[in-house]
Design a protein around this motif. Structure first.
Motif, PDB file in Angstrom:
ATOM      1  N   MET A 157       0.830  -1.188   0.000  1.00 54.80           N
ATOM      2  CA  MET A 157       0.000   0.000   0.000  1.00 54.80           C
ATOM      3  C   MET A 157       0.875   1.253   0.000  1.00 54.80           C
ATOM      4  O   MET A 157       1.939   1.271   0.601  1.00 54.80           O
ATOM      5  CB  MET A 157      -0.886   0.013   1.244  1.00 54.80           C
ATOM      6  N   THR A 158       0.385   2.300  -0.614  1.00 55.96           N
ATOM      7  CA  THR A 158       1.127   3.550  -0.668  1.00 55.96           C
ATOM      8  C   THR A 158       0.754   4.442   0.510  1.00 55.96           C
ATOM      9  O   THR A 158      -0.287   4.252   1.149  1.00 55.96           O
ATOM     10  CB  THR A 158       0.816   4.302  -1.974  1.00 55.96           C
ATOM     11  N   ILE A 159       1.596   5.403   0.767  1.00 56.08           N
ATOM     12  CA  ILE A 159       1.307   6.381   1.818  1.00 56.08           C
ATOM     13  C   ILE A 159       0.005   7.097   1.504  1.00 56.08           C
ATOM     14  O   ILE A 159      -0.830   7.303   2.396  1.00 56.08           O
ATOM     15  CB  ILE A 159       2.480   7.374   1.975  1.00 56.08           C
ATOM     16  N   GLU A 160      -0.191   7.474   0.251  1.00 50.12           N
ATOM     17  CA  GLU A 160      -1.406   8.193  -0.137  1.00 50.12           C
ATOM     18  C   GLU A 160      -2.653   7.348   0.142  1.00 50.12           C
ATOM     19  O   GLU A 160      -3.661   7.860   0.630  1.00 50.12           O
ATOM     20  CB  GLU A 160      -1.360   8.603  -1.611  1.00 50.12           C
ATOM     21  N   HIS A 161      -2.571   6.062  -0.174  1.00 50.71           N
ATOM     22  CA  HIS A 161      -3.697   5.165   0.085  1.00 50.71           C
ATOM     23  C   HIS A 161      -3.997   5.101   1.574  1.00 50.71           C
ATOM     24  O   HIS A 161      -5.151   5.234   1.989  1.00 50.71           O
ATOM     25  CB  HIS A 161      -3.398   3.759  -0.454  1.00 50.71           C
ATOM     26  N   ASP A 162      -2.961   4.873   2.382  1.00 47.32           N
ATOM     27  CA  ASP A 162      -3.181   4.779   3.823  1.00 47.32           C
ATOM     28  C   ASP A 162      -3.712   6.084   4.399  1.00 47.32           C
ATOM     29  O   ASP A 162      -4.615   6.077   5.241  1.00 47.32           O
ATOM     30  CB  ASP A 162      -1.897   4.361   4.542  1.00 47.32           C
ATOM     31  N   LEU A 163      -3.174   7.214   3.960  1.00 46.17           N
ATOM     32  CA  LEU A 163      -3.669   8.498   4.464  1.00 46.17           C
ATOM     33  C   LEU A 163      -5.143   8.708   4.104  1.00 46.17           C
ATOM     34  O   LEU A 163      -5.915   9.230   4.910  1.00 46.17           O
ATOM     35  CB  LEU A 163      -2.813   9.654   3.940  1.00 46.17           C
ATOM     36  N   SER A 164      -5.521   8.288   2.921  1.00 49.27           N
ATOM     37  CA  SER A 164      -6.922   8.384   2.506  1.00 49.27           C
ATOM     38  C   SER A 164      -7.819   7.515   3.392  1.00 49.27           C
ATOM     39  O   SER A 164      -8.882   7.948   3.827  1.00 49.27           O
ATOM     40  CB  SER A 164      -7.039   7.972   1.040  1.00 49.27           C
ATOM     41  N   ARG A 165      -7.375   6.284   3.658  1.00 49.02           N
ATOM     42  CA  ARG A 165      -8.149   5.367   4.514  1.00 49.02           C
ATOM     43  C   ARG A 165      -8.215   5.881   5.952  1.00 49.02           C
ATOM     44  O   ARG A 165      -9.255   5.797   6.595  1.00 49.02           O
ATOM     45  CB  ARG A 165      -7.548   3.965   4.489  1.00 49.02           C
ATOM     46  N   ILE A 166      -7.112   6.411   6.449  1.00 51.15           N
ATOM     47  CA  ILE A 166      -7.097   6.935   7.817  1.00 51.15           C
ATOM     48  C   ILE A 166      -8.026   8.137   7.933  1.00 51.15           C
ATOM     49  O   ILE A 166      -8.732   8.285   8.930  1.00 51.15           O
ATOM     50  CB  ILE A 166      -5.666   7.278   8.265  1.00 51.15           C
ATOM     51  N   ALA A 167      -8.061   8.988   6.907  1.00 48.68           N
ATOM     52  CA  ALA A 167      -8.994  10.125   6.928  1.00 48.68           C
ATOM     53  C   ALA A 167     -10.432   9.616   7.026  1.00 48.68           C
ATOM     54  O   ALA A 167     -11.249  10.175   7.776  1.00 48.68           O
ATOM     55  CB  ALA A 167      -8.804  10.995   5.687  1.00 48.68           C
TER      56      ALA A 167
END
Length: 162
Positions: free
Chosen positions: A1-11
């Motif tokens: 997973m990418t940082i962008e993906h994880d940040l989106s999911r965490i949001a």
């Protein structure tokens, strides 16, 4: 997973995992659930729930170490500083190529490590944090999210990072 993906999911997690009310009884239910999940899986973690500056739940399970309480304090400080999960703050720093110190914070008091999540109450905002320490940071974060989702009646598969 990418940082962008994880940040989106965490949001999405931070927007979804909010309480209508949160009191000492709610803290007990959430803390007990985290205890039960960790115990069933034989996870050597420490668990903390703090409201404002008042500790309301703490337990260290077999396999945890004295260092876990200090990690909890430092991760929780990240949440209470930014009103975001410590994992989101950590990923954002990584994405920007920065450190805690670049933001004027001391690593003695703040940890760029996942495992602490804000306790949000609708109409009030962040009133505290729930924190787990003892696993790799992504797993600490996922355990907290799982317990919050179960407590709030949300489907975990809709919120999971995996």
């Amino acid at each position: 997973m990418t940082i962008e993906h994880d940040l989106s999911r965490i949001a999405l997690q931070e927007e979804t995992l909010r309480f209508d009310a949160f009191d000492l009884s709610t803290a007990w239910v959430l803390g007990k659930l985290l205890h039960d999940l960790a115990s069933e899986r034989n996870l050597g973690v420490a668990i903390d729930i703090t409201l404002h500056s008042m500790p309301v739940f703490y337990i260290a399970l077999p396999g945890s170490t004295p260092d876990n309480s200090n990690w909890i304090r430092r991760k929780r400080n990240m949440v209470l500083r930014y009103f975001r999960s410590s994992y989101a703050s950590t990923l954002r720093l990584e994405q920007q190529g920065k450190s805690i110190e670049d933001n004027g914070l001391s690593s003695a008091d703040y940890a760029a490590s996942g495992g602490s999540f804000p306790i949000f109450v609708h109409g009030t905002g962040c009133i505290g944090a729930v924190t787990v320490s003892g696993l790799p940071q992504r797993e600490d974060h996922n355990l907290v999210v799982e317990a919050l989702a179960l407590t709030l009646g949300h489907e975990l598969h809709n919120l999971s990072l995996s």
